[in-house]
Scaffold this active site. Structure first.
Site, PDB file in Angstrom:
ATOM      1  N   ASP A 131      38.286  49.424  53.525  1.00  0.00           N
ATOM      2  CA  ASP A 131      39.432  50.327  53.442  1.00  0.00           C
ATOM      3  C   ASP A 131      39.265  51.381  52.356  1.00  0.00           C
ATOM      4  OD1 ASP A 131      40.712  49.076  55.508  1.00  0.00           O
ATOM      5  OD2 ASP A 131      42.573  48.724  54.406  1.00  0.00           O
ATOM      6  N   ASN A 186      40.622  51.171  60.339  1.00  0.00           N
ATOM      7  CA  ASN A 186      41.960  50.593  60.465  1.00  0.00           C
ATOM      8  C   ASN A 186      42.674  50.600  59.117  1.00  0.00           C
ATOM      9  OD1 ASN A 186      44.128  49.453  61.772  1.00  0.00           O
ATOM     10  ND2 ASN A 186      43.270  47.398  61.903  1.00  0.00           N
ATOM     11  N   ASP A 242      52.686  40.759  53.044  1.00  0.00           N
ATOM     12  CA  ASP A 242      51.364  40.117  52.972  1.00  0.00           C
ATOM     13  C   ASP A 242      51.496  38.705  52.400  1.00  0.00           C
ATOM     14  OD1 ASP A 242      50.168  42.365  54.013  1.00  0.00           O
ATOM     15  OD2 ASP A 242      49.493  43.141  52.081  1.00  0.00           O
ATOM     16  N   GLU A 287      47.378  45.201  60.914  1.00  0.00           N
ATOM     17  CA  GLU A 287      46.051  45.157  61.517  1.00  0.00           C
ATOM     18  C   GLU A 287      46.030  44.371  62.823  1.00  0.00           C
ATOM     19  OE1 GLU A 287      45.243  46.156  57.202  1.00  0.00           O
ATOM     20  OE2 GLU A 287      46.812  45.227  58.419  1.00  0.00           O
ATOM     21  N   HIS A 345      41.824  40.847  58.568  1.00  0.00           N
ATOM     22  CA  HIS A 345      41.344  40.219  57.339  1.00  0.00           C
ATOM     23  C   HIS A 345      42.329  39.199  56.775  1.00  0.00           C
ATOM     24  CE1 HIS A 345      43.627  43.216  54.622  1.00  0.00           C
ATOM     25  NE2 HIS A 345      43.960  43.495  55.860  1.00  0.00           N
ATOM     26  N   ARG A 346      43.619  39.498  56.834  1.00  0.00           N
ATOM     27  CA  ARG A 346      44.590  38.583  56.235  1.00  0.00           C
ATOM     28  C   ARG A 346      44.789  37.327  57.081  1.00  0.00           C
ATOM     29  NH1 ARG A 346      45.232  40.431  51.702  1.00  0.00           N
ATOM     30  NH2 ARG A 346      45.544  42.646  51.254  1.00  0.00           N
ATOM     31  N   LYS A 348      37.245  44.114  55.075  1.00  0.00           N
ATOM     32  CA  LYS A 348      38.242  45.190  55.011  1.00  0.00           C
ATOM     33  C   LYS A 348      38.820  45.318  53.614  1.00  0.00           C
ATOM     34  CE  LYS A 348      42.099  47.049  57.679  1.00  0.00           C
ATOM     35  NZ  LYS A 348      42.938  47.592  56.628  1.00  0.00           N
TER      36      LYS A 348
END
Length: 416
Positions: free
Chosen positions: A39, A83, A303, A331, A376-377, A402
């Site tokens: 990112d 993204n 998050d 995402e 990614h998360r 990411k």
């Protein structure tokens, strides 16, 4: 029991904001401890394509010198931003005011993520932007924006508001921005305003989070060290909670403007002990089962809510996470993805348009093959669960690049 120290990388939210503001400040800024990830790399590449001189230290890629200038140059190619939502939203706003044409595109998921509210607001200011779908790709016919007032919905993404606030000082008569509806992810607005102040934007007038007035000013170059990423730290705080370990994450304080430090009081309610000193934030998990919290409004920390959702699967009782409508536009559709993958490991989970309810029972959980949706998360929050379900596997584990390329190495240290 010894304390494990996990040094998570620099904050993505702070890094991409600081890169942008340093690029707009006339003169040399020095940024330390920036996040080195997909990112942030696309933001750096885009700024270079816009004529910003960025000098990377070959011995330490977390150290940058940036020769900024509020007048950028026409790029010689489409700005491909993958993204990276922050890069797309922030650059769209700034490029609308630059006197040249530019094009922005993203990957397949970014072409599904909404941008319409921001585009409408920029057009109300006089911007000329071609975008047929309300998502990238888009062509920006940049020109000076001279209007001074506009409105924006606060419900879809705080990144739109941050983008307009960072644009505001560049406008010849500044900007008055009025927010319509309920504002989501409020701490990220404070994060933006605080960093703007660091780059010498002063006298911002506000009426809570409903109206902001920013006068015409000039960003000034700075030397800045980026805090550790609080979102990334939550996974290791979660591991401490699940295992009874003591884990310290350096370069973070509870007074941070980052949203996800807000999960720390919730971890304390669950039975953890949280402390802070010059070494960072330390979380010590309880030696007894975690305590249930029936309802959590997680609108301010979406998050961190993902970390709490996985923790909830290991706590007997029902946990309802509310205020999460923005997770549908990240995402991946994270509400649906979380419910689906939690069910795979044996938890009962139901998603609505803005909430997630988990009926936790650690006795019923089992390893599974977790789909990450190239998010990614999703990979990292379920990676956290490996401390209790060691046979659990993560598909496409490299998607963590990411925001946290070394996540699996650090996870190994935490689980050792």
């Amino acid at each position: 029991m010894t304390t494990k120290i996990i040094t998570v990388p620099g904050s993505k939210s702070l890094t991409n904001r600081a890169l942008l503001l340093a690029a707009l400040a006339k003169g040399e800024s020095i940024l330390d401890n920036i996040l080195e990830s997909d990112d942030t790399e696309v933001m750096i590449c885009a700024l270079k394509n816009l004529g910003v001189t960025i000098i990377e230290d070959p011995q330490d890629k977390t150290h940058l010198k940036i020769q900024g200038n509020p007048q950028w140059k026409k790029p010689n190619e489409t700005l491909s931003l993958g993204n990276a939502g922050t890069a797309v939203r922030f650059l769209t706003a700034i490029l609308a005011h630059q006197p040249f044409e530019s094009k922005i595109d993203g990957d397949a998921r970014m072409r599904e993520r909404p941008l319409s509210d921001l585009l409408t607001t920029l057009r109300n200011l006089g911007a000329d932007i071609d975008c047929s779908t309300g998502s990238p790709p888009l062509t920006i016919h940049g020109k000076p924006l001279i209007k001074t007032e506009t409105h924006l919905s606060g419900t879809t993404s705080s990144q739109y508001i941050s983008a307009l606030l960072m644009l505001a000082p560049l406008l010849p008569k500044g900007l008055t921005l009025t927010i319509d509806g309920e504002l989501t992810s409020v701490p990220y607005i404070d994060l933006t305003l605080n960093l703007m102040n660091t780059f010498c934007i002063q006298g911002i007038k506000r009426e809570g989070f409903r109206k902001f007035r920013v006068s015409n000013q000039t960003y000034q170059p700075q030397k800045l060290t980026i805090e550790a990423d609080a979102s990334s730290a939550t996974y290791f705080w979660g591991i401490a909670a699940l295992t009874g370990q003591t884990i310290t994450t350096p370069h973070l304080t509870r007074s941070s403007k980052q949203a996800d430090v807000k999960i720390l009081p919730l971890l304390e309610q669950m039975g953890c002990t949280v402390s802070e000193d010059e070494n960072g934030i330390t979380v010590k998990g309880p030696q007894t089962p975690l305590l249930s919290i029936s309802t959590i409004n997680a609108n301010a920390f979406p998050d961190g809510a993902m970390t709490l959702a996985v923790l909830a699967a290991f706590i007997k009782g029902e946990t309802k996470l509310t205020g999460l409508h923005t997770l549908k536009h990240k995402e991946s559709n994270r509400l649906t993805a979380l419910a689906t993958e939690l069910q795979k490991i044996g938890a009962h989970a139901q998603a609505t348009q803005d909430s997630l309810t988990i009926h936790g029972n650690p006795d019923s959980l089992h390893p599974a093959n977790i789909s990450t949706y190239n998010d990614h998360r999703m990979a990292m929050c379920f990676g956290m669960a490996k401390c209790r379900l060691p046979g659990l596997t993560i598909e496409n584990p490299n998607c963590v690049s990411k925001t946290y390329p070394n996540f699996w190495d650090d996870l190994g240290k935490a689980l050792a």
